[in-house]
Design a protein around this motif. Structure first.
Motif, PDB file in Angstrom:
ATOM      1  N   THR A   1      14.240   2.881  27.877  1.00 43.15           N
ATOM      2  CA  THR A   1      13.616   2.294  26.691  1.00 43.15           C
ATOM      3  C   THR A   1      12.257   1.658  27.369  1.00 43.15           C
ATOM      4  O   THR A   1      12.130   1.553  28.621  1.00 43.15           O
ATOM      5  CB  THR A   1      14.275   1.135  26.043  1.00 43.15           C
ATOM      6  OG1 THR A   1      14.654   0.143  27.102  1.00 43.15           O
ATOM      7  CG2 THR A   1      15.599   1.403  25.219  1.00 43.15           C
ATOM      8  N   THR A   2      11.108   1.656  26.470  1.00 36.80           N
ATOM      9  CA  THR A   2       9.956   1.061  26.904  1.00 36.80           C
ATOM     10  C   THR A   2       9.865  -0.537  26.875  1.00 36.80           C
ATOM     11  O   THR A   2      10.587  -0.857  26.021  1.00 36.80           O
ATOM     12  CB  THR A   2       8.601   1.621  26.222  1.00 36.80           C
ATOM     13  OG1 THR A   2       8.889   1.606  24.900  1.00 36.80           O
ATOM     14  CG2 THR A   2       8.816   3.302  26.571  1.00 36.80           C
ATOM     15  N   ALA A   3       8.973  -1.026  27.346  1.00 38.53           N
ATOM     16  CA  ALA A   3       9.019  -2.493  27.472  1.00 38.53           C
ATOM     17  C   ALA A   3       8.627  -3.144  26.028  1.00 38.53           C
ATOM     18  O   ALA A   3       9.337  -3.962  25.406  1.00 38.53           O
ATOM     19  CB  ALA A   3       7.815  -3.105  28.165  1.00 38.53           C
ATOM     20  N   ASP A   4       7.786  -2.238  25.133  1.00 40.33           N
ATOM     21  CA  ASP A   4       7.936  -2.813  23.687  1.00 40.33           C
ATOM     22  C   ASP A   4       8.897  -2.557  22.859  1.00 40.33           C
ATOM     23  O   ASP A   4       9.240  -3.112  21.740  1.00 40.33           O
ATOM     24  CB  ASP A   4       6.598  -2.119  22.985  1.00 40.33           C
ATOM     25  CG  ASP A   4       6.915  -0.518  23.070  1.00 40.33           C
ATOM     26  OD1 ASP A   4       7.318   0.183  23.937  1.00 40.33           O
ATOM     27  OD2 ASP A   4       6.057  -0.078  22.127  1.00 40.33           O
ATOM     28  N   GLU A   5       9.950  -1.861  23.238  1.00 32.49           N
ATOM     29  CA  GLU A   5      11.317  -1.675  22.435  1.00 32.49           C
ATOM     30  C   GLU A   5      12.391  -2.491  22.841  1.00 32.49           C
ATOM     31  O   GLU A   5      13.123  -2.871  22.219  1.00 32.49           O
ATOM     32  CB  GLU A   5      12.138  -0.257  22.719  1.00 32.49           C
ATOM     33  CG  GLU A   5      10.971   0.873  22.208  1.00 32.49           C
ATOM     34  CD  GLU A   5      11.340   2.249  22.672  1.00 32.49           C
ATOM     35  OE1 GLU A   5      11.641   3.049  21.919  1.00 32.49           O
ATOM     36  OE2 GLU A   5      11.934   2.162  23.777  1.00 32.49           O
ATOM     37  N   ARG A   6      11.963  -3.427  24.071  1.00 32.30           N
ATOM     38  CA  ARG A   6      13.028  -4.415  24.486  1.00 32.30           C
ATOM     39  C   ARG A   6      12.599  -5.991  24.251  1.00 32.30           C
ATOM     40  O   ARG A   6      11.300  -6.084  24.137  1.00 32.30           O
ATOM     41  CB  ARG A   6      13.108  -4.125  26.163  1.00 32.30           C
ATOM     42  CG  ARG A   6      13.754  -2.948  26.595  1.00 32.30           C
ATOM     43  CD  ARG A   6      13.927  -3.162  28.279  1.00 32.30           C
ATOM     44  NE  ARG A   6      12.776  -3.367  28.783  1.00 32.30           N
ATOM     45  CZ  ARG A   6      12.016  -2.314  29.380  1.00 32.30           C
ATOM     46  NH1 ARG A   6      12.597  -1.146  29.227  1.00 32.30           N
ATOM     47  NH2 ARG A   6      11.187  -2.435  30.270  1.00 32.30           N
ATOM     48  N   ASP A   7      13.329  -6.797  24.107  1.00 31.48           N
ATOM     49  CA  ASP A   7      13.160  -8.082  23.623  1.00 31.48           C
ATOM     50  C   ASP A   7      13.353  -8.785  24.949  1.00 31.48           C
ATOM     51  O   ASP A   7      14.354  -9.808  25.145  1.00 31.48           O
ATOM     52  CB  ASP A   7      13.869  -8.541  22.554  1.00 31.48           C
ATOM     53  CG  ASP A   7      13.040 -10.086  21.950  1.00 31.48           C
ATOM     54  OD1 ASP A   7      12.078 -10.100  22.597  1.00 31.48           O
ATOM     55  OD2 ASP A   7      13.978 -10.817  21.267  1.00 31.48           O
ATOM     56  N   ASP A   8      12.341  -8.789  26.017  1.00 27.92           N
ATOM     57  CA  ASP A   8      12.547  -9.668  27.261  1.00 27.92           C
ATOM     58  C   ASP A   8      11.998 -11.066  27.253  1.00 27.92           C
ATOM     59  O   ASP A   8      11.878 -11.626  28.436  1.00 27.92           O
ATOM     60  CB  ASP A   8      11.893  -8.804  28.450  1.00 27.92           C
ATOM     61  CG  ASP A   8      12.529  -7.532  28.645  1.00 27.92           C
ATOM     62  OD1 ASP A   8      13.599  -7.248  28.146  1.00 27.92           O
ATOM     63  OD2 ASP A   8      11.865  -6.602  29.053  1.00 27.92           O
ATOM     64  N   ARG A   9      11.368 -11.456  26.166  1.00 25.79           N
ATOM     65  CA  ARG A   9      10.914 -12.634  26.049  1.00 25.79           C
ATOM     66  C   ARG A   9      11.803 -14.011  26.263  1.00 25.79           C
ATOM     67  O   ARG A   9      12.802 -13.621  25.820  1.00 25.79           O
ATOM     68  CB  ARG A   9       9.895 -12.938  24.707  1.00 25.79           C
ATOM     69  CG  ARG A   9       8.934 -11.801  24.630  1.00 25.79           C
ATOM     70  CD  ARG A   9       8.438 -12.061  23.181  1.00 25.79           C
ATOM     71  NE  ARG A   9       9.274 -11.361  22.346  1.00 25.79           N
ATOM     72  CZ  ARG A   9       9.268 -11.537  21.055  1.00 25.79           C
ATOM     73  NH1 ARG A   9       8.399 -11.945  20.495  1.00 25.79           N
ATOM     74  NH2 ARG A   9      10.193 -11.079  20.341  1.00 25.79           N
TER      75      ARG A   9
END
Length: 68
Positions: free
Chosen positions: A36-44
């Motif tokens: 998955t790409t960074a914009d698909e993950r919720d790493d906040r």
């Protein structure tokens, strides 16, 4: 003066990689592209975001609190 070519006009064709070669490349280099790409993950971090919002609201000028 341009260099003379060796007669090849394109990239050389390579045979497909074997399963062992693919496994070894993955072992050495890891995943080239993540699943998955960074914009698909919720790493906040929601707590850090809330603190940032609170800091911004605490620093607002007094005239922003007035009603019109």
């Amino acid at each position: 003066m341009p260099a003379e070519s060796s007669g090849s006009t394109g990239p050389t064709a390579r045979p497909p990689l074997t399963e062992e070669q693919r496994r070894r490349l993955a072992e050495v280099f890891g995943d080239v592209l993540p699943a998955t790409t960074a914009d698909e993950r919720d790493d906040r971090d929601p707590i850090a975001e809330r603190r940032a919002d609170e800091d911004l609201l605490a620093d607002r000028p007094p005239h922003h609190d007035r009603e019109r």
